[in-house]
Design an enzyme around this catalytic site. Sequence first.
Site, mmCIF file in Angstrom:
data_model
loop_
_atom_site.group_PDB
_atom_site.id
_atom_site.type_symbol
_atom_site.label_atom_id
_atom_site.label_comp_id
_atom_site.label_asym_id
_atom_site.label_seq_id
_atom_site.Cartn_x
_atom_site.Cartn_y
_atom_site.Cartn_z
ATOM 1 N N GLY A 103 78.221 59.667 121.035
ATOM 2 C CA GLY A 103 78.504 61.032 121.440
ATOM 3 C C GLY A 103 77.232 61.856 121.396
ATOM 4 O O GLY A 103 76.792 62.271 120.324
ATOM 5 N N GLY A 111 72.006 67.806 120.628
ATOM 6 C CA GLY A 111 71.316 68.145 119.398
ATOM 7 C C GLY A 111 70.482 66.999 118.867
ATOM 8 O O GLY A 111 70.570 65.861 119.345
ATOM 9 N N VAL A 112 69.706 67.285 117.848
ATOM 10 C CA VAL A 112 68.783 66.291 117.304
ATOM 11 C C VAL A 112 69.508 65.178 116.558
ATOM 12 O O VAL A 112 69.085 64.023 116.583
ATOM 13 C CB VAL A 112 67.730 66.977 116.409
ATOM 14 C CG1 VAL A 112 68.370 67.592 115.166
ATOM 15 C CG2 VAL A 112 66.625 66.009 116.013
ATOM 16 N N SER A 166 72.576 63.669 116.967
ATOM 17 C CA SER A 166 73.163 62.609 117.802
ATOM 18 C C SER A 166 72.080 61.845 118.564
ATOM 19 O O SER A 166 72.230 60.652 118.835
ATOM 20 C CB SER A 166 74.189 63.199 118.773
ATOM 21 O OG SER A 166 73.601 64.148 119.644
ATOM 22 N N MET A 216 80.235 65.184 125.904
ATOM 23 C CA MET A 216 81.605 65.672 126.030
ATOM 24 C C MET A 216 81.628 67.154 126.367
ATOM 25 O O MET A 216 81.073 67.968 125.621
ATOM 26 C CB MET A 216 82.367 65.443 124.723
ATOM 27 C CG MET A 216 82.659 63.998 124.424
ATOM 28 S SD MET A 216 83.447 63.778 122.786
ATOM 29 C CE MET A 216 81.982 63.718 121.747
ATOM 30 N N CYS A 234 89.567 69.031 116.166
ATOM 31 C CA CYS A 234 88.756 68.486 117.261
ATOM 32 C C CYS A 234 88.277 67.075 116.937
ATOM 33 O O CYS A 234 88.297 66.191 117.795
ATOM 34 C CB CYS A 234 87.566 69.397 117.527
ATOM 35 S SG CYS A 234 86.464 68.803 118.837
ATOM 36 N N GLY A 286 76.658 61.878 115.448
ATOM 37 C CA GLY A 286 75.609 62.339 114.557
ATOM 38 C C GLY A 286 76.113 63.062 113.336
ATOM 39 O O GLY A 286 75.395 63.887 112.756
ATOM 40 N N CYS A 334 82.118 75.920 120.239
ATOM 41 C CA CYS A 334 81.527 76.323 121.515
ATOM 42 C C CYS A 334 82.278 77.463 122.174
ATOM 43 O O CYS A 334 81.674 78.374 122.707
ATOM 44 C CB CYS A 334 81.451 75.128 122.457
ATOM 45 S SG CYS A 334 80.712 75.540 124.064
#
Length: 386
Positions: free
Chosen positions: A27, A31-32, A34, A53, A118, A142, A218
Amino acid sequence: MSDVVDSSIETALAEIPEGRGRRIVVGLSGGVDSSVCAWLLKERGYDAVGLFMKNWEDDDDGEYCSTREDLIDAVSAAEVIGIDAEAVNFAAEYRDRVFAEFLREYSAGRTPNPDVLCNAEIKFKAFLDHAIRLGAELIATGHYARIRAVEDAAATQYELLRGVDPGKDQSYFLHRLSQAQLSRAMFPVGHLHKRTVREIAARIGLPNAGKKDSTGICFIGERPFREFLNRYLPMRPGPILTASGARVGEHVGLAFYTLGQRKGIGLGGTRDGSGEPWYVARKDMATNTLYVVQGHDHPWLMSSRLMAESAHWIAGRAPTDDGRLGAKTRYRQADAPCRLEKPTAQGFELAFEEPQWAVTPGQSAVLYRGDVCLGGGIITGTAAAP
């Protein structure tokens, strides 16, 4: 093995079983964490594929939600790592399985944690199902957490453990995962500290090595929360009362407040001359009344017990209370010693050694024994400290 690998990277790689070409879907969030997760897996010989995703579409205009930027970062990282990446849209599943529940909880006066739902419904269900359709045996994210396989005569049991970095541990948000989900999941950065993850990212040239960590969810982002919630829930003004019953103001709707809230109540000055700030202490849905108190340690803000429902135990059964249990009633809270009482398939109760502050219905109560996350449930009510 890359020539940039130092001892910390070697340690991380040693915690990951050899891939031997096994397909794993990672996934990629942009970001750093993952991104480094994907690089570590590729280094260990996995046939890694990145999957971005998209979980939100309403008002996705870039002002608050960073989906477009994150997708670009995910694809750019995948190019550096040398893996394929694709995007998949789970917005419909997210709205049905997560956001609808989010609104129901707020409408009932509770304060839900959508990140918990989630993970259980999207990242380790819809995402896992999609990965299997792509021919993958495993998925990886991550998250700062760890999985330990415990072999016994009957079967392999999977335990969820805290991440090594105490400041980044995310096991709280993963406590509703099942044995089946854990058996197919990997958390490669769970054995690392965040500073080491950023160091690895910088050394291998990832474009997002210095990217700021995302906060919140988000669909809310950095936007004013009350303004966002008001799009979906009507405002129902009502009285604000003190513990003694004195009316001190009017609220805009109980859904827009949470227990322990200090800012945004709309009460200026002090009413009793104490100089103490106001805190939201109770919500009476039947009378549409918001109760506030002054002082961080007011008795109305302290609870010695809680009741929870929708219990989920990672081992498939309620844990035995051996006197070493601790619980978190919110993320980043230190474990509070407690007793587990009346565990059933539906729920449980916790009795705390010390009263807990602002225990909030709708949030998750998560149990631990040492580093092992045992599971938890959704808080439905509390009992005040004697």
